[in-house]
Design an enzyme around this catalytic site. Structure first.
Site, mmCIF file in Angstrom:
data_model
loop_
_atom_site.group_PDB
_atom_site.id
_atom_site.type_symbol
_atom_site.label_atom_id
_atom_site.label_comp_id
_atom_site.label_asym_id
_atom_site.label_seq_id
_atom_site.Cartn_x
_atom_site.Cartn_y
_atom_site.Cartn_z
ATOM 1 N N GLN A 157 -5.676 4.411 6.616
ATOM 2 C CA GLN A 157 -4.786 4.838 5.793
ATOM 3 C C GLN A 157 -3.569 5.212 6.971
ATOM 4 O O GLN A 157 -4.050 5.988 7.998
ATOM 5 C CB GLN A 157 -4.876 5.966 4.885
ATOM 6 C CG GLN A 157 -3.811 6.584 4.287
ATOM 7 C CD GLN A 157 -3.225 5.642 3.237
ATOM 8 O OE1 GLN A 157 -3.845 4.867 2.488
ATOM 9 N NE2 GLN A 157 -1.910 5.539 3.334
ATOM 10 N N LYS A 212 -6.488 4.861 -4.490
ATOM 11 C CA LYS A 212 -7.067 3.834 -4.092
ATOM 12 C C LYS A 212 -8.455 3.699 -4.571
ATOM 13 O O LYS A 212 -9.111 2.683 -5.080
ATOM 14 C CB LYS A 212 -7.018 3.481 -2.521
ATOM 15 C CG LYS A 212 -5.586 2.809 -2.467
ATOM 16 C CD LYS A 212 -5.014 2.780 -0.924
ATOM 17 C CE LYS A 212 -3.597 2.642 -0.607
ATOM 18 N NZ LYS A 212 -3.187 2.663 0.900
ATOM 19 N N ASP A 225 -6.230 -4.800 4.745
ATOM 20 C CA ASP A 225 -4.847 -4.205 4.581
ATOM 21 C C ASP A 225 -3.921 -5.453 5.330
ATOM 22 O O ASP A 225 -2.716 -5.140 5.690
ATOM 23 C CB ASP A 225 -4.790 -2.896 5.481
ATOM 24 C CG ASP A 225 -4.324 -2.077 4.494
ATOM 25 O OD1 ASP A 225 -3.643 -2.290 3.321
ATOM 26 O OD2 ASP A 225 -4.185 -0.961 4.820
#
Ligand code: NDP
Length: 294
Positions: free
Chosen positions: A98, A54, A121
């Site tokens: 994450q 990412k 996200d």
């Protein structure tokens, strides 16, 4: 007619070039690039590799990224402090925590802490709630499910009124993709590990989204002729014939599915590259929204 093989890498490359152009336009106007802040806790190799990919994708597209890399022993307070720091940093427009977090960290509290307008996200309960409600639009939608929708739109799969079967009900893939399909006017069925006669339900799907994490579990004979299949599953299996000794396969038995379906996504090189692309896209949108609200 031969099935269309949906190549996520090709779609992602085109979209990332567009994002890079937009990011340059943003940077010229704002005086700084769009910024993504990443929080990684622990040393799970898969998570660390996703974070690396990412951040590399950010660099290539002209986005700035910063990482808070915390040890597996980090306390709840330390993880919260990392999120708060990114919340308070004006040059950071999007925050990615994450997942999964180690068991001793309260994931819900952490996700709630992410500032709503930096929730690239899309996992903040308010964004998920808006996704679930009729007439509401979340600020951001989660990256992997958004990548699935991009694929479906790319091949112009008819969604309104289509029977869509989502296999898997996880918070990060199955459930949000089902909500997005519902918003797109599909008739959605979600199946999971307790579903009776899975094959019969899947056979009713004009569209099948596979997200269970079981290698080649969904057989070709379970699929409706002409179905569109998006395979999110990414499963590492032993393969002595390959140089590395392993390879990745999806949740669908690809070779069996090919003669049955009208379109199917590749694994690897399917949803994965689009997931990262959607994260970049959300970060860029967050940056523009901040600039325009000044
Ligand atoms: P989870 O393990 O969180 O969820 C799996 C889901 O599948 C659960 O809802 C589970 O049901 C269901 N399931 C498991 N076994 C069966 C079975 N035998 N029959 C029916 N349903 C079953 O996985 P994720 O959603 O996180 O990931 C799914 C897959 O997608 C994985 O392969 C993962 O690697 C991949 N993935 C790929 C991404 C990408 O960018 N390409 C991103 C994220 C994930 P129940 O709820 O009843 O337990």
């Amino acid at each position: 007619m031969a099935a269309q093989i949906i190549d996520g890498t090709v779609i992602a490359e085109r979209l990332r070039a567009e994002i890079a152009q937009e990011a340059a336009r943003y940077a010229a106007q704002a005086g700084h690039p769009p910024g993504l802040g990443v929080v990684l806790v622990g040393d799970n190799p898969a998570s660390a590799s996703y974070v690396r990919m990412k951040r590399r994708a950010c660099e290539r597209a002209g986005l700035h990224s910063v990482g808070h890399l915390l040890p597996a022993t980090a306390t709840q307070a330390e993880v919260e402090a990392a999120v708060n720091d990114l919340n308070d940093t004006p040059a950071i427009h999007g925050i990615l925590v994450q997942l999964p977090l180690p068991d001793h960290i309260d994931e819900e509290t952490i996700l709630r802490l992410v500032s709503l307008d930096k929730d690239v996200d899309g996992f903040h309960p308010i964004n998920i709630g808006a996704l679930a409600m009729k007439g509401r639009d979340p600020l951001f939608t989660p990256a992997t499910p958004t990548g699935v929708m991009v694929m479906l739109r790319e091949i112009e799969a008819p969604l309104t009124g289509a029977n869509a079967v989502v296999v898997g009900r996880s918070n990060i893939v199955g459930l949000p993709v089902a909500l997005m399909l519902l918003k797109a006017n599909a008739t959605v069925t979600i199946v999971h590990s307790r579903t009776r006669d899975l094959a019969a339900v899947i056979r009713g799907g004009d569209i099948v989204i596979a997200a269970i994490g079981r290698p080649e579990f969904i057989r070709g004979a379970w699929l409706k002729p002409g179905a569109v299949v998006i395979d999110v599953g990414t499963n590492k299996i032993d393969d002595p014939a390959s140089e590395r000794g392993y390879r990745y396969v999806g949740d669908v038995a690809f070779e069996e599915a090919l003669p049955v379906v009208s379109a199917i996504s590749k694994v690897p090189g399917g949803v994965g590259p689009l997931t990262i692309t959607m994260l970049l896209d959300n970060t860029l949108k967050a940056a523009w929204r901040t600039l325009e609200s000044r």
